[in-house]
Design a protein around this motif. Structure first.
Motif, PDB file in Angstrom:
ATOM      1  N   ALA A   1      54.339   7.439  14.531  1.00 42.32           N
ATOM      2  CA  ALA A   1      53.344   6.705  15.319  1.00 42.32           C
ATOM      3  C   ALA A   1      53.476   7.011  17.088  1.00 42.32           C
ATOM      4  O   ALA A   1      52.588   6.914  17.637  1.00 42.32           O
ATOM      5  CB  ALA A   1      53.785   5.015  15.062  1.00 42.32           C
ATOM      6  N   ASP A   2      54.823   7.046  17.192  1.00 41.09           N
ATOM      7  CA  ASP A   2      55.067   7.383  18.668  1.00 41.09           C
ATOM      8  C   ASP A   2      54.483   8.480  19.194  1.00 41.09           C
ATOM      9  O   ASP A   2      54.015   8.702  20.332  1.00 41.09           O
ATOM     10  CB  ASP A   2      56.647   7.482  18.889  1.00 41.09           C
ATOM     11  N   ALA A   3      54.345   9.632  18.294  1.00 39.42           N
ATOM     12  CA  ALA A   3      53.588  10.950  18.900  1.00 39.42           C
ATOM     13  C   ALA A   3      52.229  10.774  18.965  1.00 39.42           C
ATOM     14  O   ALA A   3      51.586  11.295  20.001  1.00 39.42           O
ATOM     15  CB  ALA A   3      53.967  11.898  17.664  1.00 39.42           C
ATOM     16  N   ILE A   4      51.682   9.836  18.100  1.00 44.38           N
ATOM     17  CA  ILE A   4      50.267   9.556  18.279  1.00 44.38           C
ATOM     18  C   ILE A   4      49.898   8.823  19.720  1.00 44.38           C
ATOM     19  O   ILE A   4      49.189   9.130  20.218  1.00 44.38           O
ATOM     20  CB  ILE A   4      49.722   8.771  17.125  1.00 44.38           C
ATOM     21  N   LYS A   5      50.938   7.695  19.914  1.00 43.90           N
ATOM     22  CA  LYS A   5      50.644   7.065  21.046  1.00 43.90           C
ATOM     23  C   LYS A   5      50.853   7.974  22.228  1.00 43.90           C
ATOM     24  O   LYS A   5      50.157   7.831  22.910  1.00 43.90           O
ATOM     25  CB  LYS A   5      51.956   6.137  21.202  1.00 43.90           C
ATOM     26  N   GLN A   6      51.750   8.981  22.237  1.00 44.28           N
ATOM     27  CA  GLN A   6      51.856   9.786  23.650  1.00 44.28           C
ATOM     28  C   GLN A   6      50.625  10.742  23.841  1.00 44.28           C
ATOM     29  O   GLN A   6      50.267  10.913  25.104  1.00 44.28           O
ATOM     30  CB  GLN A   6      53.431  10.681  23.236  1.00 44.28           C
ATOM     31  N   ALA A   7      50.259  11.094  22.333  1.00 44.14           N
ATOM     32  CA  ALA A   7      49.154  11.863  22.851  1.00 44.14           C
ATOM     33  C   ALA A   7      47.792  11.219  23.164  1.00 44.14           C
ATOM     34  O   ALA A   7      47.063  11.667  24.199  1.00 44.14           O
ATOM     35  CB  ALA A   7      48.813  12.577  21.568  1.00 44.14           C
ATOM     36  N   GLU A   8      47.749  10.026  22.768  1.00 45.13           N
ATOM     37  CA  GLU A   8      46.654   9.241  23.478  1.00 45.13           C
ATOM     38  C   GLU A   8      46.656   8.820  24.969  1.00 45.13           C
ATOM     39  O   GLU A   8      45.544   8.573  25.708  1.00 45.13           O
ATOM     40  CB  GLU A   8      46.390   7.998  22.482  1.00 45.13           C
ATOM     41  N   LEU A   9      48.167   8.450  25.126  1.00 45.46           N
ATOM     42  CA  LEU A   9      48.498   8.065  26.795  1.00 45.46           C
ATOM     43  C   LEU A   9      48.000   9.209  27.505  1.00 45.46           C
ATOM     44  O   LEU A   9      47.523   8.983  28.649  1.00 45.46           O
ATOM     45  CB  LEU A   9      49.909   7.529  26.549  1.00 45.46           C
ATOM     46  N   GLU A  10      48.384  10.517  27.050  1.00 44.05           N
ATOM     47  CA  GLU A  10      48.349  11.731  27.774  1.00 44.05           C
ATOM     48  C   GLU A  10      46.683  11.840  28.064  1.00 44.05           C
ATOM     49  O   GLU A  10      46.299  12.313  29.482  1.00 44.05           O
ATOM     50  CB  GLU A  10      48.971  12.984  27.264  1.00 44.05           C
ATOM     51  N   ARG A  11      45.930  11.714  26.960  1.00 50.47           N
ATOM     52  CA  ARG A  11      44.426  11.856  27.033  1.00 50.47           C
ATOM     53  C   ARG A  11      43.973  10.830  27.968  1.00 50.47           C
ATOM     54  O   ARG A  11      42.924  11.003  28.844  1.00 50.47           O
ATOM     55  CB  ARG A  11      44.132  11.828  25.486  1.00 50.47           C
ATOM     56  N   ALA A  12      44.419   9.485  27.905  1.00 53.61           N
ATOM     57  CA  ALA A  12      43.682   8.639  28.789  1.00 53.61           C
ATOM     58  C   ALA A  12      44.309   8.559  30.365  1.00 53.61           C
ATOM     59  O   ALA A  12      43.503   8.812  31.232  1.00 53.61           O
ATOM     60  CB  ALA A  12      44.676   7.198  28.382  1.00 53.61           C
ATOM     61  N   VAL A  13      45.382   9.334  30.560  1.00 51.62           N
ATOM     62  CA  VAL A  13      45.982   9.738  31.785  1.00 51.62           C
ATOM     63  C   VAL A  13      44.998  10.858  32.581  1.00 51.62           C
ATOM     64  O   VAL A  13      44.398  10.910  33.720  1.00 51.62           O
ATOM     65  CB  VAL A  13      47.357  10.152  32.058  1.00 51.62           C
ATOM     66  N   LYS A  14      44.439  11.868  31.444  1.00 55.21           N
ATOM     67  CA  LYS A  14      43.828  12.814  32.103  1.00 55.21           C
ATOM     68  C   LYS A  14      42.378  12.205  32.374  1.00 55.21           C
ATOM     69  O   LYS A  14      41.693  12.899  33.460  1.00 55.21           O
ATOM     70  CB  LYS A  14      43.568  13.758  31.245  1.00 55.21           C
ATOM     71  N   GLY A  15      42.167  11.315  31.666  1.00 61.60           N
ATOM     72  CA  GLY A  15      40.681  10.745  31.768  1.00 61.60           C
ATOM     73  C   GLY A  15      40.652  10.036  32.987  1.00 61.60           C
ATOM     74  O   GLY A  15      39.284  10.110  33.907  1.00 61.60           O
ATOM     75  N   LEU A  16      41.541   9.124  33.595  1.00 60.74           N
ATOM     76  CA  LEU A  16      41.688   8.597  34.878  1.00 60.74           C
ATOM     77  C   LEU A  16      41.693   9.350  35.904  1.00 60.74           C
ATOM     78  O   LEU A  16      41.046   9.455  37.069  1.00 60.74           O
ATOM     79  CB  LEU A  16      43.152   7.759  34.748  1.00 60.74           C
ATOM     80  N   GLU A  17      42.650  10.685  35.663  1.00 63.37           N
ATOM     81  CA  GLU A  17      42.513  11.721  36.831  1.00 63.37           C
ATOM     82  C   GLU A  17      41.445  12.428  37.129  1.00 63.37           C
ATOM     83  O   GLU A  17      40.709  12.765  38.098  1.00 63.37           O
ATOM     84  CB  GLU A  17      43.733  12.691  36.451  1.00 63.37           C
ATOM     85  N   ALA A  18      40.399  12.504  35.867  1.00 63.46           N
ATOM     86  CA  ALA A  18      39.024  13.220  36.035  1.00 63.46           C
ATOM     87  C   ALA A  18      38.109  12.250  36.552  1.00 63.46           C
ATOM     88  O   ALA A  18      36.863  12.360  36.760  1.00 63.46           O
ATOM     89  CB  ALA A  18      38.580  13.445  34.646  1.00 63.46           C
TER      90      ALA A  18
ATOM     91  N   LEU B   1      43.398   4.652   0.593  1.00 62.26           N
ATOM     92  CA  LEU B   1      42.697   3.766  -0.112  1.00 62.26           C
ATOM     93  C   LEU B   1      41.350   4.333  -0.909  1.00 62.26           C
ATOM     94  O   LEU B   1      41.044   3.638  -2.080  1.00 62.26           O
ATOM     95  CB  LEU B   1      42.333   2.479   0.731  1.00 62.26           C
ATOM     96  N   ARG B   2      40.897   5.086  -0.288  1.00 61.59           N
ATOM     97  CA  ARG B   2      39.867   5.736  -0.943  1.00 61.59           C
ATOM     98  C   ARG B   2      39.940   6.295  -1.982  1.00 61.59           C
ATOM     99  O   ARG B   2      39.312   6.306  -2.984  1.00 61.59           O
ATOM    100  CB  ARG B   2      38.925   6.571   0.259  1.00 61.59           C
TER     101      ARG B   2
ATOM    102  N   ILE C   1      44.980   4.391  11.434  1.00 65.11           N
ATOM    103  CA  ILE C   1      44.363   4.116  10.223  1.00 65.11           C
ATOM    104  C   ILE C   1      43.851   5.149   9.472  1.00 65.11           C
ATOM    105  O   ILE C   1      43.417   4.891   8.077  1.00 65.11           O
ATOM    106  CB  ILE C   1      43.140   3.048  10.337  1.00 65.11           C
ATOM    107  N   HIS C   2      43.906   6.377   9.872  1.00 66.28           N
ATOM    108  CA  HIS C   2      43.392   7.700   8.925  1.00 66.28           C
ATOM    109  C   HIS C   2      44.128   7.848   7.558  1.00 66.28           C
ATOM    110  O   HIS C   2      43.384   7.639   6.744  1.00 66.28           O
ATOM    111  CB  HIS C   2      43.579   8.837   9.749  1.00 66.28           C
ATOM    112  N   SER C   3      45.471   7.965   7.633  1.00 64.85           N
ATOM    113  CA  SER C   3      46.147   8.076   6.371  1.00 64.85           C
ATOM    114  C   SER C   3      46.144   6.889   5.287  1.00 64.85           C
ATOM    115  O   SER C   3      45.875   7.043   4.126  1.00 64.85           O
ATOM    116  CB  SER C   3      47.554   8.453   6.447  1.00 64.85           C
ATOM    117  N   PRO C   4      46.150   5.699   5.755  1.00 70.10           N
ATOM    118  CA  PRO C   4      45.794   4.526   4.853  1.00 70.10           C
ATOM    119  C   PRO C   4      44.455   4.541   4.446  1.00 70.10           C
ATOM    120  O   PRO C   4      44.241   4.172   3.092  1.00 70.10           O
ATOM    121  CB  PRO C   4      46.234   3.307   5.587  1.00 70.10           C
TER     122      PRO C   4
END
Length: 422
Positions: A351-368, A395-396, A388-391
């Motif tokens: 979960a932390d890895a997902i969070k870090q990846a999304e934060l980096e993407r967000a920072v790049k968006g702000l810089e852009a 479920l499916r 929610i991808h794996s859960p």
């Protein structure tokens, strides 16, 4: 990680085999490293005593006991086929039960003997020193030591002597409140007297005198124990100094007579003297029991005590077995708990890895130059989709399989509340 135990002991192999596969203490770390590197053991502890050699190994799935036996044979230059007929093996719960029974003295030549626990602890410490132990065997041996301690404190398995030598020394300790201030005269220099001497030394006795027909043999034993050596012919000169006399020779005639003891007790000013005759034929004349202040016990007296004590230890062993079964259950619960803890750590790291990846993407968006609102929306959307991808996939699949139990379990885990109205 599976547990494999391979061993040879006094019940499965003669001493001629046991001595060939024993490990010298100074080479134990080298042997452990060899076992780990050459037999695919991830972790290992080797217990090696005069009565047993046992290898406790944590291994990867697929490793077989034959690999461990092959390594043991090669290390000691014994054909695995020859060695295999003397070996026993244990896996899983049986391996856990075995090490707990060993450390508690339930698998010993003398039921309940206390030395084995110290030997197992020493083997564990050597494995730690050689960095050949990890989480699997650490958990096993720590639980084993806890169980063995409980067996010692909650049962009487180690309280009553069950060997002639130990019974003789225990008798002396009961009669002399402070054996550390006593002098013992030991007559003979065979195995039984050697054991008596060692038990007395462990009890902290002040002085030991060893008398034998040949002075050289007496000196060998005396030098090992810091004792004095004399000839049999000098016994009468030393008897007045002896509070405890224990005799075990192969003499066909008595060595100590009534008159000799009468003279000795007179010089002792009638201080009590304990005499234990464990020889057959007797070394001490039976009439000695008539001497005031001299207390004579024979091998028959000790045997009756030992038989009673064996029965007592067997009763205690039944209680010890129950403690071990409880210990196995506790160990398994800890193992399962550790597995869950590892799973949680992995889940949080993912979960932390997902969070870090999304934060980096967000920072790049702000810089852009993207607007904060736009960046926050993308951040929230990205986090939701990935988390929610794996859960969702689970479920499916459960729905496609019409697996109601899996669906309900997933709902419980995910905290989903069914809002449909009936």
């Amino acid at each position: 990680m599976p547990l494999i135990t391979v061993g040879v002991n006094h019940k499965t192999a003669p001493v001629s085999i046991r001595e060939r596969i024993s490990f010298a203490p100074e080479k134990m770390v080298e042997a452990l490293n060899s076992l780990v590197s050459e037999a695919d053991a991830k972790e290992a502890v080797i217990v090696s005593t005069c009565n047993r050699t046992e290898l406790y190994c944590a291994v990867e799935d697929g490793v077989q006991e034959e690999q461990i036996i092959r390594w043991l044979g090669q290390y000691h230059q014994i054909e695995p086929a020859e060695l295999g007929q003397f070996c026993y093996t244990h896996h899983g719960d049986e391996g856990v039960r075995h090490v707990m029974r060993v450390a508690s003295g339930l698998d010993s030549l003398i039921l309940g003997e206390p030395q084995i626990l110290g030997q197992v602890k020493s083997a564990y410490a050597v494995s730690q020193e050689g960095q050949c132990i990890g989480a699997e065997l650490q958990g096993l041996f720590q639980q084993t030591f806890s169980v063995a301690k409980k067996v010692r404190t909650d049962t009487s398995i180690g309280e009553n002597p069950v060997s002639i030598a130990f019974a003789a020394v225990s008798l002396a300790q009961r009669i002399f409140a402070d054996v550390k201030r006593s002098t013992a005269l030991l007559i003979g220099a065979g195995q039984t007297i050697e054991l008596v001497a060692r038990h007395l030394k462990e009890a902290g006795i002040k002085r030991i005198i060893v008398a034998n027909r040949t002075l050289e043999r007496a000196q060998i034993l005396a030098s090992e124990l810091g004792a004095e050596a004399i000839l049999l012919g000098d016994i009468s000169d030393y008897l007045p100094q002896a509070d405890i006399v224990i005799s075990s020779t192969a003499s066909q005639l008595p060595i100590i007579g009534k008159g000799m003891i009468e003279r000795a007790t007179s010089k002792r000013r009638h201080k009590p003297m304990l005499l234990v005759d464990i020889a057959v034929p007797r070394d001490i004349e039976p009439e000695v029991q008539d001497v005031e202040d001299a207390y004579l016990y024979t091998v028959d007296d000790l045997h009756s005590v030992i038989e009673e004590n064996v029965r007592s230890r067997q009763e205690a062993a039944q209680a010890a077995e129950q403690i071990i079964e409880e210990g196995i259950g506790e160990y398994k619960r800890k193992q399962e708990s550790r597995k869950v803890a590892d799973l949680i750590v992995s889940y949080r790291a993912q979960a932390d890895a997902i969070k870090q990846a999304e934060l980096e993407r967000a920072v790049k968006g702000l810089e852009a130059g993207q607007s904060p609102e736009q960046v926050l929306n993308k951040l929230a959307h990205g986090l939701m989709n990935k988390l929610i991808h794996s859960p969702t996939q689970y479920l499916r699949q459960a729905g496609a399989d019409a697996d109601q139990e899996a669906l309900q379990a997933a709902a419980d885990v995910l905290g989903i509340t069914d809002t449909k109205e009936s």
